[in-house]
Design an enzyme around this catalytic site. Structure first.
Site, short mmCIF file in Angstrom:
data_model
loop_
_atom_site.label_atom_id
_atom_site.label_comp_id
_atom_site.label_asym_id
_atom_site.label_seq_id
_atom_site.Cartn_x
_atom_site.Cartn_y
_atom_site.Cartn_z
N HIS A 220 0.83 -1.21 0.00
CA HIS A 220 0.00 0.00 0.00
C HIS A 220 0.86 1.26 0.00
O HIS A 220 1.23 1.75 1.07
CB HIS A 220 -0.90 -0.01 1.23
CG HIS A 220 -1.82 -1.19 1.28
ND1 HIS A 220 -1.40 -2.45 1.64
CD2 HIS A 220 -3.15 -1.31 0.99
CE1 HIS A 220 -2.43 -3.29 1.58
NE2 HIS A 220 -3.49 -2.62 1.19
N HIS B 160 -3.98 3.42 -3.47
CA HIS B 160 -4.18 2.91 -2.10
C HIS B 160 -3.42 1.60 -1.86
O HIS B 160 -2.67 1.50 -0.89
CB HIS B 160 -5.68 2.68 -1.84
CG HIS B 160 -5.94 1.78 -0.68
ND1 HIS B 160 -6.09 2.23 0.61
CD2 HIS B 160 -6.03 0.41 -0.60
CE1 HIS B 160 -6.27 1.19 1.42
NE2 HIS B 160 -6.24 0.08 0.71
N GLU C 98 -18.59 -4.43 23.82
CA GLU C 98 -17.82 -5.66 23.98
C GLU C 98 -16.53 -5.66 23.16
O GLU C 98 -15.46 -6.04 23.64
CB GLU C 98 -18.68 -6.88 23.60
CG GLU C 98 -19.89 -7.10 24.51
CD GLU C 98 -21.08 -6.21 24.16
OE1 GLU C 98 -21.05 -5.55 23.10
OE2 GLU C 98 -22.04 -6.17 24.95
N HIS D 212 -29.66 -15.10 23.77
CA HIS D 212 -28.63 -15.01 24.81
C HIS D 212 -27.96 -16.35 25.10
O HIS D 212 -27.01 -16.40 25.87
CB HIS D 212 -29.24 -14.48 26.11
CG HIS D 212 -29.53 -13.02 26.07
ND1 HIS D 212 -30.22 -12.42 25.03
CD2 HIS D 212 -29.20 -12.01 26.93
CE1 HIS D 212 -30.32 -11.13 25.27
NE2 HIS D 212 -29.71 -10.84 26.40
#
Ligand code: TPP
Length: 665
Positions: free
Chosen positions: A25, A264, A414, A476
């Site tokens: 890159h 890029h 999380e 859950h």
């Protein structure tokens, strides 16, 4: 634009290495060369000869695809990274892999490439710096005093993770303060698919102001004085982290490709490479740096001076505070207290001697933390807004405030928690543990993966580990999570069955310096098991014989909440004259790493095996021919009804053993 020889050296090394590798890159290194020049030659305090000097400034390349920028900087400033290393960019076994990898290249602080995780790590590093400064510094003795500089691109800021951690950083700034965190946004308006205006039109300065950051907008990212001025302003704010928004041109220096997404992630190609050399006024052959440019970059002498000054100040600190100095050295080296093992043995003895009681392993985990944490000040806890469910807190937990602390409520973040914990672990001096439901380890997964890849000591407390959580239902109830976490290289997954196994799991996690541990813990109470002293010793081997018989006709292997079921099944079968051994296997990875003779002792060849675990069965077939588990989503109902509904009950396990014996007879 007039290019300086110093920035041209970065650009030339980057494009030449990418060209030689045939991949990489070039766009980002070309576009961030001036920012890198200012940070690395005017601000970064580091010693190329001692990359792990504890009070060095941290530099994180969150847009890790631009790895050649970092390799060029490390090479030019005098790290042990040679021209030959640069020539081996992206080759097998080289010290210059495609994306920066911690432990492979001296000076690389963290493995980056998965966008935004470097930024999250950096927030963790900056927090660790503050926590340790509060704990260890004394008036006139600022032994912990370093900054964290980060490069991010559009990609990092598009990722949801950047919101999680930058939002949290804004809140932390109001308490403990994160003024030494400085983030440079490479605002070039380009990502892989083209100009970002089709998919990223946020008002980024307003976004970060809303978080409570100091924002320095509209800096010309190719004007070194403007960048330098912005850094000064950033560092002058003692509490807020700073985002410096740098307008840049991707691929600057390449006359035909600058400003385009073509630059890029692909080599320039021979003719554009030559045009770039001409444009930069850089006549030198690939990988050749003229002496005066080398000198301008060489940071070895200055780095050694700055480092030596710190060492002197640390010696003064040691004279004034010998105990603190020793503790700082122990902690930053990642060593456990010298009496750690005795502490563990005493704890295990106490558990064995105590009145057996049914407890959930999440509660057992809390009891263990309560015992160990007072002797382990490096333990830094937290939860993603489930403290009362994960039971990650203990009586000495103190929330992070301006006065320090050892517990962070990460909020409902999380992934942010896992990636920030990685930053704490990378920084050193702290052992992070953090809780959420096992189900939501999915949200955190790539952070856990990066901990495993980097070999970080980070501990995930993952509670509510099966349908046993009951009424909250299938959203859950983890089914495949334990199995899929076990697939992750270098992650240890413990699923203990009672207080004693939980204590062993915790101590193994703390002692495991070379990788993360996931503790899968039950919501529901579990019956404690009886063990002899030698069985207690064997828990640490990951799997052991819990109930033995002279000539086992079959072995039932079980983990966690299903161990008691396996024991009941074995008792029932014994009543019918079928001798069955029960093996508790709280950690498959640790068991699998035991010597062959131990494994053979526990699981003798030729004795048929049944596994019982309330989760996906797939991973178990290399240990058994029959697996009693769950390969579908759960249901909302009381736990006992669910175990029966899904066939995880006495009849099913007894039936599985009988069926297996019938077919193998
Ligand atoms: C999590 C993640 N998703 C996708 C990618 C693949 N990827 C690498 S760079 C990039 C675009 C990044 O754009 P930007 O940050 O603007 O970088 P620039 O084009 O300026 O170099 C993408 C999608 C990745 N590395 N990580």
């Amino acid at each position: 634009m007039r290019f300086t020889a110093e920035t041209s050296a970065i650009r030339a090394l980057a494009v030449d290495a990418v060209e030689r590798a045939g991949s990489g890159h070039p766009g980002m290194p070309l576009g961030m060369a001036e920012i890198a020049d200012v940070v690395w030659r005017r601000h970064l305090r580091h010693d190329p000869a001692v990359p792990d000097w504890t009070d060095r400034d941290r530099f994180v390349l969150s847009n890790g695809h631009g790895s050649m920028l970092l390799y060029a900087l490390l090479h030019l400033t005098g790290y042990d990274l040679t021209v030959d290393d640069l020539k081996a960019f992206r080759q097998l076994g080289s010290r210059t892999p495609g994306h920066p990898e911690r432990g492979v290249t001296p000076g690389v602080e963290t493995t980056t490439g998965p966008l935004a995780q470097g930024l999250a790590n950096a927030v963790g590093m900056a927090l660790a710096e503050r926590l340790l400064a509060i704990e260890f510094n004394r008036p006139g003795h600022e032994v912990v005093d370093h900054r964290t500089f980060v490069f991010v691109g559009d990609g990092c800021l598009m990722e949801g993770l950047s919101h999680e951690v930058c939002s949290l950083a804004g809140t932390l700034a109001r308490g403990i303060g994160l003024g030494k965190l400085v983030v440079f946004y490479d605002d070039n308006g380009i990502s892989i698919d083209g100009p970002v205006e089709g998919w990223f039109t946020d008002d980024t300065p307003a976004r970060f102001e809303a978080y409570g950051w100091q924002v320095i907008p509209a800096v010309d990212g190719h004007d070194t004085e403007a960048i330098d001025h912005a850094v000064e302003q950033a560092l002058a704010d003692p509490t807020r982290p700073t985002l410096i928004c740098c307008r840049t041109v991707i691929g600057l220096g390449s006359p035909g490709k600058a400003g385009s997404h073509d630059v890029h992630g692909a080599p320039l190609g021979p003719s554009e490479l030559q045009a770039t050399r001409d444009n930069l006024g850089w006549p030198h052959p690939p990988f050749e740096i003229p002496g005066e440019v080398r000198e301008a970059w060489d940071h070895r002498a200055e780095g050694a001076r700055v480092h030596a000054r710190w060492e002197e100040s640390f010696e003064c600190y040691r004279s004034a505070f010998p105990d603190l100095a020793a503790e700082y050295e122990r902690r930053t080296a990642g060593h456990l207290p010298h009496d750690w093992r005795q502490l563990v043995e005493k704890l295990l003895d106490r558990i064995r001697a105590s009145e057996p009681a049914s407890v959930a392993t999440r509660r057992a985990s809390q009891l263990v933390i309560e015992e160990l944490a007072p002797e382990l000040p490096e333990l830094f806890g937290g939860s993603a807004d489930l403290t009362g469910s994960n039971l990650t807190n203990w009586s000495g937990s103190t929330p992070v405030t301006a006065d320090g602390g050892n517990y962070l409520s990460y909020g409902v973040r999380e992934f942010g928690m896992a990636a920030l914990m990685n930053g704490l672990a990378l920084h050193g001096g702290l052992i992070p543990y953090g809780g959420t439901f096992l189900m939501f380890s999915e949200y955190a997964r790539n952070g856990i993966r990066m901990a495993a890849l980097m070999g970080l000591r980070s501990i995930l407390v993952l509670t509510h580990d099966s349908i046993g959580l009951g009424e909250d239902g299938p959203t859950h109830q983890p089914v495949e999570q334990t199995a899929t976490l076990r697939l992750m290289p270098n992650l240890h997954v413990w699923r203990p069955c009672d207080l004693l196994e939980t204590a062993v799991a915790w101590t193994a996690a703390i002692e495991r310096a070379g990788g993360p541990t996931a503790l899968a813990l039950s919501r529901q109470n579990l019956v404690p098991q009886d063990r002899s002293p030698s069985q207690v010793d064997q828990v640490a081997r990951g799997g052991y014989v819990l109930r033995d018989v002279a000539q086992p006709a079959a072995v039932i292997i079980a983990t966690g909440s299903e161990v008691e079921l396996a024991m009941r099944a074995a008792a029932e079968l014994a009543g019918d004259g079928v001798p069955v051994r029960v093996v508790s296997m709280p950690c498959v990875e640790v068991f699998d790493s035991q010597p062959a003779d131990y494994r053979e002792e526990v699981l003798p060849a030729g004795v048929p095996r049944v596994v019982v675990e309330a989760g996906a069965t797939g991973g178990w077939y290399r240990h058994a021919t029959v697996v009693v588990g769950i390969d579908q989503f759960g249901e909302s109902a009381p736990a006992a009804a669910l175990f029966e509904h899904f066939g995880l009950d006495l009849d099913a396990v007894v039936g599985a053993v009988r069926g297996l014996l019938a077919t193998s007879a």
